[in-house]
Design a protein around this motif. Structure first.
Motif, PDB file in Angstrom:
ATOM      1  N   ALA A 230       0.807  -1.218   0.000  1.00 45.69           N
ATOM      2  CA  ALA A 230       0.000   0.000   0.000  1.00 45.69           C
ATOM      3  C   ALA A 230       0.841   1.271   0.000  1.00 45.69           C
ATOM      4  O   ALA A 230       0.337   2.347  -0.337  1.00 45.69           O
ATOM      5  CB  ALA A 230      -0.937   0.004   1.206  1.00 45.69           C
ATOM      6  N   ASN A 231       2.121   1.183   0.383  1.00 46.74           N
ATOM      7  CA  ASN A 231       2.945   2.391   0.440  1.00 46.74           C
ATOM      8  C   ASN A 231       4.042   2.408  -0.614  1.00 46.74           C
ATOM      9  O   ASN A 231       5.068   3.067  -0.448  1.00 46.74           O
ATOM     10  CB  ASN A 231       3.552   2.547   1.834  1.00 46.74           C
ATOM     11  N   THR A 232       3.801   1.665  -1.714  1.00 42.71           N
ATOM     12  CA  THR A 232       4.784   1.619  -2.802  1.00 42.71           C
ATOM     13  C   THR A 232       4.110   1.951  -4.125  1.00 42.71           C
ATOM     14  O   THR A 232       3.051   1.403  -4.444  1.00 42.71           O
ATOM     15  CB  THR A 232       5.420   0.215  -2.903  1.00 42.71           C
ATOM     16  N   VAL A 233       4.710   2.864  -4.895  1.00 44.59           N
ATOM     17  CA  VAL A 233       4.231   3.113  -6.254  1.00 44.59           C
ATOM     18  C   VAL A 233       4.367   1.816  -7.046  1.00 44.59           C
ATOM     19  O   VAL A 233       5.454   1.239  -7.117  1.00 44.59           O
ATOM     20  CB  VAL A 233       5.042   4.235  -6.921  1.00 44.59           C
ATOM     21  N   PRO A 234       3.274   1.325  -7.627  1.00 43.85           N
ATOM     22  CA  PRO A 234       3.327   0.027  -8.298  1.00 43.85           C
ATOM     23  C   PRO A 234       4.273   0.024  -9.492  1.00 43.85           C
ATOM     24  O   PRO A 234       4.232   0.925 -10.342  1.00 43.85           O
ATOM     25  CB  PRO A 234       1.887  -0.203  -8.740  1.00 43.85           C
ATOM     26  N   ALA A 235       5.094  -1.024  -9.556  1.00 42.00           N
ATOM     27  CA  ALA A 235       6.035  -1.159 -10.667  1.00 42.00           C
ATOM     28  C   ALA A 235       5.490  -2.037 -11.784  1.00 42.00           C
ATOM     29  O   ALA A 235       6.070  -2.075 -12.876  1.00 42.00           O
ATOM     30  CB  ALA A 235       7.356  -1.741 -10.165  1.00 42.00           C
TER      31      ALA A 235
END
Length: 369
Positions: A230-235
């Motif tokens: 939830a706290n990561t920009v999706p790669a």
């Protein structure tokens, strides 16, 4: 066929209580053993086993005759292993239940009993495949080879609502759209990332726009996923696409549109995999067979047959596409395919099997009945 009903029900139970999810090669192999055992018991001869890409298919071929008849079915199901624990085989009055009973193990048993009832089986082939529910990747060439030059392909898929035969089917295409971006901390420095979820959202809308309701073309994004936390920009992200069309022109148009998709978010990537899986089956492929079946039904004192066009695909799409007259939905009457409500109407088994026997005999060059 009414006299055969107890044996027919026993065979359906034997087939249904051997679970056969398409993705489990060992389960499909065990199911093939059961189908072979049931068929050998009723037909007096074992089938040929054909293993392609680890999947077990079965073929009974009764002599050679010009323009014979192909009976086509599958023994794999969509139900995961262990489904019998929650959906046990039962017969409650006139309703039979169990995973895969309607789609389409009752139809397999009907095919075996119909052929067993023929005085002369010369020219009949029964082909039972093990990968239909996943698009027939290993069996398509086998199906087309067996169907070529036949007077008819009779498909034992379950009936449509109310027992209607399936006289036309939409073509099917399947795609996987995969997007790539760049991960970054969503709170500290989101600007350093390339958000695959946003790219995925753009592509979902672009894919949906390829549908054409007026022409009956549906283009449906289905399963989707993106990101890792939830706290990561999706790669990365991906989604599946299900396409249904009435004619080859629409199938080609949608395919071209899928291939023309372009990424929107700066720095993102896009890849499209998949394509057309089953060509459309037109009413022209089934018209003569449906008329013949209707006449036979009347002669047997059965209710008038009805025919409908459906959105689902089957191996009948392949046989029709190579020019073999094809009639589908000749299997069990019931409902709830792929669902908790899956069931077969027991009282409809004898008349349906009798119709199938009459149709096979009427189509054979020797005029068996």
């Amino acid at each position: 066929m009414r006299a055969r009903l107890p044996e027919l029900l026993a065979d359906i139970e034997e087939l249904v209580t051997c679970e056969s999810p398409s993705a489990d090669l060992a389960a499909v192999a065990r199911s093939a053993d059961v189908v072979a055992r049931v068929g050998t018991r009723r037909l007096g001869v074992p089938p040929e086993r054909i293993v392609l890409a680890g999947r077990t298919h079965l073929r009974w071929r009764f002599g050679d005759a010009p323009a014979g008849v192909l009976l086509l079915g599958h023994h794999d199901t969509v139900w995961p292993f262990g489904s019998l624990a929650t959906h046990p085989y039962t017969v409650d009055g006139e309703v039979l239940r169990g995973p895969g009973c309607f789609d389409m193990k009752a139809g397999l048993a009907m095919a075996i009993h119909a052929v067993a009832a023929l005085a002369d089986r010369t020219g009949v082939t029964i082909l039972v495949t093990g990968d239909e529910e996943i698009g027939s990747p290993s069996s398509r060439a086998l199906i087309e080879e067996e169907a070529a030059g036949r007077a008819a392909a009779l498909v034992l898929e379950a009936s449509a609502d109310g027992g209607a035969l399936k006289i036309a089917r939409k073509g099917v295409s399947r795609y996987e759209v995969r997007v790539s971006g760049r991960a970054a901390h969503a709170g500290l420095e989101p600007e350093r990332g390339v958000n695959a979820t946003i790219e995925l959202a753009h592509q979902v809308l672009a894919v949906s726009a390829l549908a054409d309701r007026a022409l009956g073309t549906t283009v449906t994004p289905t399963v989707a996923s993106a990101g890792t936390s939830a706290n990561t920009v999706p790669a990365a992200g991906e989604f599946a696409v299900d396409v249904r069309v009435r004619d080859a022109g629409e199938q080609n148009r949608v395919d071209a549109g899928m291939r023309a998709l372009m990424s929107i978010v700066d720095g993102s990537g896009l890849r499209v995999a998949g394509g057309p899986n089953r060509p459309p089956m037109s009413e022209e492929a089934s018209a003569d067979l449906f008329a013949r079946a209707s006449g036979l039904a009347a002669g047997l004192g059965l209710a008038p047959l009805t025919g409908v066009a459906v959105g689902g695909g089957s191996d009948g799409n392949f046989t029709a596409a190579i020019g073999t007259p094809t009639l589908d939905g000749l299997g069990a009457v019931g409902g709830g395919a792929h669902a908790d409500t899956e069931h077969v109407l027991v009282g409809e088994l004898p008349p349906r099997a009798a119709l199938l026997t009459a149709l096979i005999g009427d189509l054979l060059p020797t005029g068996n009945d």
